[in-house]
Design an enzyme around this catalytic site. Structure first.
Site, PDB file in Angstrom:
ATOM      1  N   HIS A  87       1.000  -0.764  -0.128  1.00 31.85           N
ATOM      2  CA  HIS A  87      -0.153   0.283  -0.289  1.00 31.85           C
ATOM      3  C   HIS A  87       0.727   1.407   0.085  1.00 31.85           C
ATOM      4  O   HIS A  87       1.613   1.570   0.726  1.00 31.85           O
ATOM      5  CB  HIS A  87      -0.709   0.020   1.447  1.00 31.85           C
ATOM      6  N   GLU A  89       0.263   3.944   1.867  1.00 29.59           N
ATOM      7  CA  GLU A  89       1.161   3.805   3.242  1.00 29.59           C
ATOM      8  C   GLU A  89       2.967   3.229   3.047  1.00 29.59           C
ATOM      9  O   GLU A  89       3.383   4.083   4.218  1.00 29.59           O
ATOM     10  CB  GLU A  89       0.303   3.982   4.080  1.00 29.59           C
ATOM     11  N   CYS A 113      -5.551   1.301   5.802  1.00 25.42           N
ATOM     12  CA  CYS A 113      -5.624  -0.323   6.300  1.00 25.42           C
ATOM     13  C   CYS A 113      -5.651  -0.225   7.822  1.00 25.42           C
ATOM     14  O   CYS A 113      -3.943  -0.151   8.308  1.00 25.42           O
ATOM     15  CB  CYS A 113      -5.798  -1.368   5.436  1.00 25.42           C
ATOM     16  N   CYS A 116      -1.166  -0.882   7.430  1.00 28.19           N
ATOM     17  CA  CYS A 116      -0.659   0.310   7.015  1.00 28.19           C
ATOM     18  C   CYS A 116      -1.189   0.975   8.155  1.00 28.19           C
ATOM     19  O   CYS A 116       0.119   1.738   8.914  1.00 28.19           O
ATOM     20  CB  CYS A 116      -0.811   0.828   6.503  1.00 28.19           C
TER      21      CYS A 116
END
Length: 176
Positions: A87, A89, A113, A116
């Site tokens: 992801h 992040e 999420c 992350c």
């Protein structure tokens, strides 16, 4: 000899805010994603408004964009993107190249999420500025265990969350 009056020129008033600037960087970064369904970006900024990390969602270095699945549906999870994609992040944290992220803030399109969230908390980031909680992906997933766990961890760890209030739109056009 006549005295010349100095003309004082005032600064522009229509410049973008720091939030708009850093969210713009995150959104521009998202345009690097090869994901056909969801393109996200993230921008990490320190207390002095210096960018210390940028990322977008994609496969890890060395994992070919042509050999791993981009689909988000299927009976076999190993044939979907979810076990392989990093992801935005997480990539922004990994791309910070050892900068101390303690007290930093992260700009991202969606609320992160749970995976992350763990990386954000462990890295010392103290504020999340997100653009949308109403995006189709978030609406569909807002009550899933991954989102609920992320929100619970952020609250417990004292990580502030703030929805960005955009004043308008930013357009980038390349012209010769």
């Amino acid at each position: 000899m006549a005295t010349k009056k100095r003309q004082f020129i005032k600064k522009r008033q229509d410049y973008i805010s720091w939030d708009e600037y850093f969210m713009g960087i995150a959104l521009l970064s998202a345009m690097r994603s090869k994901d056909p369904n969801t393109q996200t970006g993230a921008c990490i900024v320190d207390k002095k408004n210096k960018i210390v990390g940028i990322g977008y969602n994609g496969f890890p270095i060395g994992c070919s964009d042509d050999k791993f699945p981009w689909t988000n549906k299927g009976n076999n999870p190993l044939k979907t993107k979810y076990f392989y994609v990093c992801h935005a992040e997480l990539n922004a944290i990994l791309n910070s190249h050892g900068h101390d992220l303690n007290g930093c803030r992260i700009y991202t399109f969606l609320i992160p999420c749970n995976e992350c969230a763990k990386a954000i908390i462990q890295s010392g980031i103290k504020e999340i500025i997100y653009l949308s909680e109403l995006a189709a992906m978030y609406q569909k997933n807002k009550n899933t265990p991954t989102v609920l766990a992320a929100l619970k961890m952020f609250k417990s760890a004292g990580v502030k969350m703030r929805k960005m209030r955009a004043r308008g739109k930013i357009t980038i056009a390349y012209k010769e």
